[in-house]
Structures are given as structure tokens and as C-alpha cells.
Design a protein around this motif. Structure first.
Motif, mmCIF file in Angstrom:
data_model
loop_
_atom_site.group_PDB
_atom_site.id
_atom_site.type_symbol
_atom_site.label_atom_id
_atom_site.label_comp_id
_atom_site.label_asym_id
_atom_site.label_seq_id
_atom_site.Cartn_x
_atom_site.Cartn_y
_atom_site.Cartn_z
ATOM 1 N N ALA A 43 36.468 49.703 47.347
ATOM 2 C CA ALA A 43 37.378 48.423 46.453
ATOM 3 C C ALA A 43 36.742 47.331 46.307
ATOM 4 O O ALA A 43 35.749 47.215 45.707
ATOM 5 C CB ALA A 43 38.291 48.083 48.091
ATOM 6 N N SER A 44 36.785 47.247 44.765
ATOM 7 C CA SER A 44 36.320 46.200 43.961
ATOM 8 C C SER A 44 35.845 44.783 45.060
ATOM 9 O O SER A 44 37.417 44.512 45.432
ATOM 10 C CB SER A 44 37.913 45.813 42.841
ATOM 11 O OG SER A 44 36.759 45.141 41.878
ATOM 12 N N ALA A 47 38.966 40.614 44.129
ATOM 13 C CA ALA A 47 39.954 40.833 44.771
ATOM 14 C C ALA A 47 40.161 41.903 46.446
ATOM 15 O O ALA A 47 39.578 42.149 46.678
ATOM 16 C CB ALA A 47 41.247 41.537 43.984
ATOM 17 N N SER A 50 44.173 46.798 49.102
ATOM 18 C CA SER A 50 44.116 48.110 48.647
ATOM 19 C C SER A 50 45.909 48.760 48.769
ATOM 20 O O SER A 50 46.426 48.964 49.889
ATOM 21 C CB SER A 50 43.333 48.610 49.235
ATOM 22 O OG SER A 50 43.308 50.503 49.478
ATOM 23 N N PRO A 51 46.205 49.803 48.068
ATOM 24 C CA PRO A 51 47.333 50.073 48.127
ATOM 25 C C PRO A 51 47.294 51.216 49.212
ATOM 26 O O PRO A 51 48.551 52.032 50.573
ATOM 27 C CB PRO A 51 47.494 51.107 46.598
ATOM 28 C CG PRO A 51 46.234 50.917 46.216
ATOM 29 C CD PRO A 51 45.348 49.781 46.270
ATOM 30 N N SER A 63 46.228 36.129 46.429
ATOM 31 C CA SER A 63 45.614 37.665 46.089
ATOM 32 C C SER A 63 45.868 39.094 46.358
ATOM 33 O O SER A 63 46.880 38.804 47.103
ATOM 34 C CB SER A 63 44.245 37.476 46.979
ATOM 35 O OG SER A 63 45.026 37.118 48.451
ATOM 36 N N THR A 64 44.684 39.892 46.100
ATOM 37 C CA THR A 64 45.087 41.672 46.554
ATOM 38 C C THR A 64 44.022 42.119 45.768
ATOM 39 O O THR A 64 42.804 41.501 45.268
ATOM 40 C CB THR A 64 45.582 42.370 45.142
ATOM 41 O OG1 THR A 64 45.229 41.779 43.988
ATOM 42 C CG2 THR A 64 47.126 41.388 44.755
ATOM 43 N N TRP A 65 43.543 43.118 46.597
ATOM 44 C CA TRP A 65 42.604 44.512 46.856
ATOM 45 C C TRP A 65 43.403 45.115 45.540
ATOM 46 O O TRP A 65 44.110 45.435 45.560
ATOM 47 C CB TRP A 65 43.101 44.953 48.455
ATOM 48 C CG TRP A 65 42.572 44.595 49.274
ATOM 49 C CD1 TRP A 65 43.555 43.977 50.383
ATOM 50 C CD2 TRP A 65 40.974 44.122 49.568
ATOM 51 N NE1 TRP A 65 42.304 43.484 51.376
ATOM 52 C CE2 TRP A 65 41.170 43.211 50.889
ATOM 53 C CE3 TRP A 65 40.050 44.530 50.014
ATOM 54 C CZ2 TRP A 65 39.936 43.710 51.689
ATOM 55 C CZ3 TRP A 65 38.760 44.095 50.195
ATOM 56 C CH2 TRP A 65 39.185 43.398 51.655
ATOM 57 N N SER A 66 41.646 45.948 45.614
ATOM 58 C CA SER A 66 42.361 46.872 44.180
ATOM 59 C C SER A 66 41.039 47.798 44.275
ATOM 60 O O SER A 66 40.212 47.182 44.700
ATOM 61 C CB SER A 66 41.917 45.900 42.816
ATOM 62 O OG SER A 66 40.579 45.647 42.743
ATOM 63 N N ILE A 67 41.441 49.121 43.414
ATOM 64 C CA ILE A 67 40.664 50.024 43.714
ATOM 65 C C ILE A 67 39.397 49.928 42.608
ATOM 66 O O ILE A 67 40.330 50.233 41.481
ATOM 67 C CB ILE A 67 41.135 51.414 44.343
ATOM 68 C CG1 ILE A 67 41.932 51.619 45.363
ATOM 69 C CG2 ILE A 67 40.124 53.090 44.144
ATOM 70 C CD1 ILE A 67 41.157 51.186 47.121
ATOM 71 N N ALA A 68 37.802 50.251 42.996
ATOM 72 C CA ALA A 68 37.678 50.304 41.857
ATOM 73 C C ALA A 68 37.125 52.093 41.399
ATOM 74 O O ALA A 68 35.824 52.434 41.901
ATOM 75 C CB ALA A 68 36.048 49.259 41.769
#
Length: 382
Positions: A43-44, A47, A50-51, A63-68
Motif C-alpha cells: 500500500a503506497s 495515501a 486499498s480496494p 484521502s484514499t489508500w492506493s496499491i503500489a
């Protein structure tokens, strides 16, 4: 041969390949990162949500979670990230291991974040020349000082190992002084560094029974403490899963012990006051004491605010949290912390950057698959 546990959950849990490992370090209110038990994704740390984190609550409306995407080891090899630490939004280190086909054994690996990308280091110098090496945790006091903990197999028993980052290179230490005995299984599970001159690593060794151990760094050397006072009894299983040091004079280590009277694991905590460790295994730390309890992680902002995370078993494993206010612990095992009373839930990691912001990470099973979950603290509610 006794194989040490590979996840921060009770020994009855399934092997690591069938669980999602979540560890969260938060270097700032708007910068958290999660280490997933995945060969190719983190997870990046830019932010939040995650989905796959379907039970997650966002920090703010924006704010959001993102996958890196992260680099992989070469070839079709399995790899696992077990811990992560961020000194700032532009410096993080994730630690774990991969299976090396060349030597048919697990070897250590490290991923480093520079603010925009992850870089992989799986060089031979990170592991002993002996087969089977694992990294279980990492803590960075700054971009120029980190410590990663783990263990290796010496041919007779598992032994502790440490990797230290000086800002440019990693140095490996697997000297015998880090373990209780070359013939006893030892396992370091976590580490916390308050500064470059003070760190504590936690884990266990196997004597008459599995017992707690601690390693303390004073800026130049590591000292081992495996005294009986760190465990509930020489004949009871004890296990330390996590540690957090707010300063050189205040640390908390969290785990569990096996209470034979009720045939269940119960929560335990060790507190460091700058000179000695004190053990607390009181019944108030656990949900009803006939149920299995396990503290898996802890995070301290200061001597007056800490949160320990884990789970207990009712109809199914359920999330629990313990909060320290400087004098007492309060237990929260309410239904709102879990997805359902009949679904398996477990918290594996937690990070607090202030008394008004914490994130706890774990998983739940919806009956078909295991999914990630997050709990967020806003200063009054989860």
C-alpha cells in the motif's frame, strides 16, 4: 525440528501463505504504509484505502489508500513482507524473505522507499551463508538508522539475527551472543528504535517451555535478557509479538501466554521504565478468560498513550484493542470492531502518530475468501 511461527497470530493459525500480513507504520497523519504478504504490492505511503480493504474507514473525505507495485525477486519465487517502518514520507523500509531456488532456502530481502519508488535488495550479504533466513520486523529511527530483526537456522536450531542500516549499507549480525544457546530455538519477532542509541527487539526462545526474550541496543552493543521475570512461568508458553518504544525510558512489549487453568492463550504486556521490565498478565487485559486472546502489536505515542491490538475467540476470532492512558489499560472487544460475530477477524498491526490518530490493520474472512480490514481512531471512536 521445531519451526518458529511465521505470523503474529496464535500457533493454531494457518501457515503464512494462506494469511494476509498487515503491518502499518504511520510517519505522519497523512502518510501511512501497509506491508502485505504479497510478492508484488505494498500500500503506497502517499495515501489511505486499498480496494481490498473493504472494512476500511478513510482518514478524510479526500484521502484514499492506493496499491503500489513493487519490484520482485528474479524468477517464479514466493516472497513475503513481514514488517515495515517509515521515518518520513520519503523514507521507508519493508523487510521479509523470499525462496531462493539456487540454495533451495529462504533468504532475506529488503525494500526501500525514496518518496516515489520502491527498490529491492535481496543480495547475499543480507543473509547468513546457512540456509533458511527470515526477517520478521524493522524499525527506522531516521533515514540513516534502521534495524531489522529475524532468525536463521544453524543446522541444529533457529537463532536470532539483526541487520543494521547506517544510511548507506546494511550490516548483518548473527553472533551467538544474540541467542540464548546455539542448541535452543530463538526467534525475534519485532523491533522498535526510539533513536540510533536505543532499540528493543522482542521474541522468544524454547527452554522448558517457550519463553520471552528481549534484546536492547545502547548505541554500540546488544544485550540479551531472557530472565524468568519476563515470562509468566518457566512451564507456561509465552510469546512476544510486538514492541513500541516512545523513548529510552518507556517501552511496551505485547504478546500472550498459555494459561493452563482455562486452556487458552491470554494477553500479556511488559513495560520498560528506563531500568527494569515489569510483567502484567492480569485477567483484565483479556476478553473473558475462558477464551483465547492474543495481542499481536502495540504502538506508543508517549508514556501516557499506547494502543495494543489483537484478537480473541468467541464464535469466531474477533478484534480487540487495549488502550493505555498513562495509568490503566481499558479493553475494547465490542462488536463494532469486527465485521461480524460469525466471521473470523484478526488485527496484526497498529500505528499511532498522536492520541487522536491511529490505524490498526488486519483481516477478516467473509466465508469464501480472506480480505484486508482497517480500523481508524479519531481520538474518540474507532
Amino acid at each position: 525440528m521445531i519451526v518458529p511461527q511465521r505470523v503474529r497470530v496464535a500457533s493454531r493459525e494457518l501457515c503464512r501463505s494462506r494469511r494476509t500480513w498487515l503491518t502499518i507504520p504511520c510517519a505522519a497523519l497523512a502518510m501511512c504504509s501497509i506491508a502485505l504478504a504479497s510478492p508484488s504490492a505494498l500500500a503506497s505511503p502517499s495515501a489511505l484505502a486499498s480496494p481490498t480493504a473493504v472494512a476500511a474507514a478513510p482518514l478524510t473525505s479526500s484521502s484514499t489508500w492506493s496499491i503500489a507495485k513493487t519490484p520482485d525477486t528474479t524468477g517464479p519465487l514466493s516472497s513475503v513482507l513481514s514488517g515495515i517502518s517509515c521515518a518520513s514520507p520519503s523514507f521507508c523500509v519493508a523487510a521479509g524473505d523470499y525462496f531462493n531456488n539456487n540454495v533451495a532456502a529462504n533468504q532475506n530481502l529488503l525494500l526501500t522507499w525514496n518518496g516515489s519508488t520502491w527498490s529491492l535488495d535481496s543480495s547475499a550479504s543480507l543473509s547468513t551463508s546457512l540456509p533458511t533466513n527470515f526477517l520478521t520486523g524493522v524499525s527506522c529511527a531516521s533515514a540513516s538508522f534502521c534495524v531489522a530483526t529475524g532468525y536463521y537456522y544453524n543446522g541444529a536450531a533457529y537463532q536470532n539475527l539483526l541487520l543494521t542500516w547506517n544510511g548507506s549499507t546494511w550490516s548483518l549480525d548473527f553472533s551467538t551472543s544474540l541467542s540464548t544457546s546455539a542448541s535452543q530455538n530463538n526467534h525475534l519477532s519485532a523491533v522498535s528504535c526510539a533513536s540510533a542509541s536505543f532499540c528493543v527487539a522482542t521474541g522468544y526462545y524454547v527452554g522448558t517451555a517457550q519463553q520471552n526474550l528481549l534484546l536492547t541496543w545502547n548505541g554500540s552493543t546488544w544485550s540479551l535478557d531472557s530472565s524468568a521475570s519476563l515470562s509468566t512461568s518457566a512451564t507456561q508458553t509465552n510469546f512476544l509479538n510486538g514492541v513500541s518504544c516512545a523513548s529510552a525510558s518507556f517501552c511496551l512489549a505485547a504478546g500472550y501466554y498459555y494459561y493452563k487453568n482455562v486452556a487458552a492463550n491470554q494477553d500479556l504486556l511488559l513495560t520498560w521504565n528506563g531500568s527494569t521490565w515489569s510483567l502484567d498478565s492480569s485477567a483484565s487485559l483479556s476478553a473473558p478468560e475462558t477464551q483465547t486472546n492474543d495481542l499481536t502489536a502495540v504502538s506508543c505515542v508517549s508514556q501516557s498513550f499506547c494502543v495494543a491490538a489483537g484478537y480473541y475467540n468467541r464464535m469466531a476470532d474477533q478484534n480487540l484493542l487495549l488502550t493505555w492512558n498513562g495509568s490503566t489499560w481499558s479493553l475494547d472487544s465490542s462488536a463494532s470492531l469486527s465485521t461480524s460475530a460469525t466471521q473470523t477477524n484478526a488485527l496484526n498491526g497498529i500505528s499511532c502518530v498522536s492520541t487522536s490518530f491511529c490505524v490498526a490493520a488486519g483481516y477478516y474472512n467473509n466465508g469464501a475468501v480472506t480480505q484486508n480490514l482497517l480500523l481508524t481512531w479519531n481520538g474518540s471512536t474507532w
